[in-house]
Design an enzyme around this catalytic site. Sequence first.
Site, PDB file in Angstrom:
ATOM      1  N   ALA A  36       1.463   4.140 -10.203  1.00  0.00           N
ATOM      2  CA  ALA A  36       2.742   4.000  -9.476  1.00  0.00           C
ATOM      3  C   ALA A  36       2.910   2.524  -9.095  1.00  0.00           C
ATOM      4  O   ALA A  36       3.116   2.180  -7.927  1.00  0.00           O
ATOM      5  CB  ALA A  36       2.808   4.923  -8.266  1.00  0.00           C
ATOM      6  N   ASP A  39       5.402  -4.386  -7.305  1.00  0.00           N
ATOM      7  CA  ASP A  39       5.160  -5.835  -7.372  1.00  0.00           C
ATOM      8  C   ASP A  39       3.856  -6.254  -6.692  1.00  0.00           C
ATOM      9  O   ASP A  39       3.294  -7.303  -7.021  1.00  0.00           O
ATOM     10  CB  ASP A  39       6.321  -6.597  -6.728  1.00  0.00           C
ATOM     11  CG  ASP A  39       7.583  -6.535  -7.578  1.00  0.00           C
ATOM     12  OD1 ASP A  39       7.529  -6.014  -8.712  1.00  0.00           O
ATOM     13  OD2 ASP A  39       8.647  -7.002  -7.093  1.00  0.00           O
ATOM     14  N   HIS A  41       0.964  -4.633  -6.891  1.00  0.00           N
ATOM     15  CA  HIS A  41      -0.075  -4.506  -7.933  1.00  0.00           C
ATOM     16  C   HIS A  41       0.053  -5.647  -8.946  1.00  0.00           C
ATOM     17  O   HIS A  41      -0.955  -6.217  -9.390  1.00  0.00           O
ATOM     18  CB  HIS A  41       0.063  -3.177  -8.673  1.00  0.00           C
ATOM     19  CG  HIS A  41      -0.108  -1.950  -7.817  1.00  0.00           C
ATOM     20  ND1 HIS A  41       0.922  -1.092  -7.535  1.00  0.00           N
ATOM     21  CD2 HIS A  41      -1.200  -1.443  -7.201  1.00  0.00           C
ATOM     22  CE1 HIS A  41       0.471  -0.097  -6.779  1.00  0.00           C
ATOM     23  NE2 HIS A  41      -0.802  -0.299  -6.559  1.00  0.00           N
ATOM     24  N   GLU A 153      -5.021  -7.310   0.324  1.00  0.00           N
ATOM     25  CA  GLU A 153      -5.226  -7.351   1.780  1.00  0.00           C
ATOM     26  C   GLU A 153      -4.448  -6.235   2.471  1.00  0.00           C
ATOM     27  O   GLU A 153      -4.724  -5.900   3.614  1.00  0.00           O
ATOM     28  CB  GLU A 153      -4.774  -8.714   2.326  1.00  0.00           C
ATOM     29  CG  GLU A 153      -5.696  -9.856   1.953  1.00  0.00           C
ATOM     30  CD  GLU A 153      -5.246 -11.170   2.571  1.00  0.00           C
ATOM     31  OE1 GLU A 153      -4.092 -11.248   3.074  1.00  0.00           O
ATOM     32  OE2 GLU A 153      -6.048 -12.126   2.548  1.00  0.00           O
ATOM     33  N   SER A 191       3.018   2.412  -2.974  1.00  0.00           N
ATOM     34  CA  SER A 191       3.441   3.513  -3.849  1.00  0.00           C
ATOM     35  C   SER A 191       4.013   4.654  -3.030  1.00  0.00           C
ATOM     36  O   SER A 191       4.814   5.445  -3.523  1.00  0.00           O
ATOM     37  CB  SER A 191       2.253   4.023  -4.668  1.00  0.00           C
ATOM     38  OG  SER A 191       1.653   2.956  -5.380  1.00  0.00           O
TER      39      SER A 191
HETATM   40  P1  AMP Z   1      -3.334   1.577  -4.701  1.00  0.00           P
HETATM   41  O1  AMP Z   1      -2.794   1.798  -6.085  1.00  0.00           O
HETATM   42  O2  AMP Z   1      -2.328   1.811  -3.633  1.00  0.00           O
HETATM   43  O3  AMP Z   1      -4.654   2.247  -4.474  1.00  0.00           O
HETATM   44  O4  AMP Z   1      -3.631   0.031  -4.603  1.00  0.00           O
HETATM   45  C1  AMP Z   1      -4.346  -0.651  -5.586  1.00  0.00           C
HETATM   46  C2  AMP Z   1      -4.586  -2.053  -5.119  1.00  0.00           C
HETATM   47  O5  AMP Z   1      -3.334  -2.688  -4.881  1.00  0.00           O
HETATM   48  C3  AMP Z   1      -5.371  -2.116  -3.802  1.00  0.00           C
HETATM   49  O6  AMP Z   1      -6.288  -3.192  -3.870  1.00  0.00           O
HETATM   50  C4  AMP Z   1      -4.294  -2.373  -2.793  1.00  0.00           C
HETATM   51  O7  AMP Z   1      -4.746  -3.044  -1.641  1.00  0.00           O
HETATM   52  C5  AMP Z   1      -3.342  -3.255  -3.586  1.00  0.00           C
HETATM   53  N1  AMP Z   1      -1.995  -3.230  -3.010  1.00  0.00           N
HETATM   54  C6  AMP Z   1      -1.276  -2.143  -2.638  1.00  0.00           C
HETATM   55  N2  AMP Z   1      -0.098  -2.532  -2.093  1.00  0.00           N
HETATM   56  C7  AMP Z   1      -0.077  -3.883  -2.108  1.00  0.00           C
HETATM   57  C8  AMP Z   1       0.851  -4.873  -1.675  1.00  0.00           C
HETATM   58  N3  AMP Z   1       2.008  -4.554  -1.099  1.00  0.00           N
HETATM   59  N4  AMP Z   1       0.543  -6.182  -1.850  1.00  0.00           N
HETATM   60  C9  AMP Z   1      -0.646  -6.533  -2.428  1.00  0.00           C
HETATM   61  N5  AMP Z   1      -1.566  -5.650  -2.846  1.00  0.00           N
HETATM   62  C10 AMP Z   1      -1.291  -4.343  -2.700  1.00  0.00           C
END
Ligand code: AMP
Length: 283
Positions: A36, A39, A41, A153, A191
């Site tokens: 999902a 920006d 990611h 972060e 997401s």
């Molecule tokens: P997730 O798919 O939500 O498990 O996130 C995967 C990676 O993307 C993790 O390292 C999160 O911390 C990072 N991430 C999620 N949202 C953001 C964001 N808004 N800005 C920067 N990194 C993000």
Amino acid sequence: MSRSPTIVRTVPALRRAVDGLRARKATVALVPTMGALHDGHVSLVRVAKRRATRVIVSIFVNPTQFAPTEDFSSYPRTWKADIARLAAENVDLVWHPDVKAMYPEGFATRISPEGPATAGLEDRFRPHFFGGVATVVGKLLTQCRPDVAIFGEKDFQQLRVVTQMARDLDLGVRVIGSKTIRERDGLAMSSRNVYLSPDERRLAPILYRTMKEAATRLRSGEDVAAAMAAGSEVIKAAGFALDYFEVRHAETLAPIAATSDGPMRILVAAKLGTTRLIDNIAV
Ligand code: AMP
């Protein structure tokens, strides 16, 4: 020109692909995700590209970090759009195991993180969460054998937990934190933001705004307890169900009693309706 990444779905295929990269003396960066993609990611992928010659993105919605009451089955899955975004970023490899490939029949080993994983923030409200995260990230790092791994972060306690684990288990990977990407109104991209109703979406940026106000108060030397209590009230009055609004030591996540206890990070978790949002900023 964008080029579709190689997609691998089994551990032996991944091993062959990673061996191939290693044989060609590539340096490898891993960006773990649950798909999902947004920006935020993509920003991690761009950091990865600057840090290594080859980039692996994993897409795996990890069941073991969700409680039975949480949103594992409804978690947004946007595979085609994700691959298009990763192709546009020239990602080399997408590691996309199914649950059986990651946790085969008889799987019985779990990493149990302590230290930052028991700081009393996310762990207080999602007791199963960091065990699930540490186990799957431990597996992703040993499977992909990257030189560097990029984490957002946005999930600040998770970043600390993974950094500690990589050090404690001598995983030989450098964990790099990357800054939070926000919508124009300050809401941290996530997401899960698609779950917000239009009314909730309008309220959601209050979290970021309140953290910024609290940071200003702390920087001007205001009493820590008073500044954080004021922020908590603002968030609750706006209609959020607040889990925590706290300032912690940015490295150890230990509680902070005075602004001189220092480098500080404000962290918040709150629910709007059924959607749980988390965010944090440096002071
Ligand atoms: P997730 O798919 O939500 O498990 O996130 C995967 C990676 O993307 C993790 O390292 C999160 O911390 C990072 N991430 C999620 N949202 C953001 C964001 N808004 N800005 C920067 N990194 C993000």
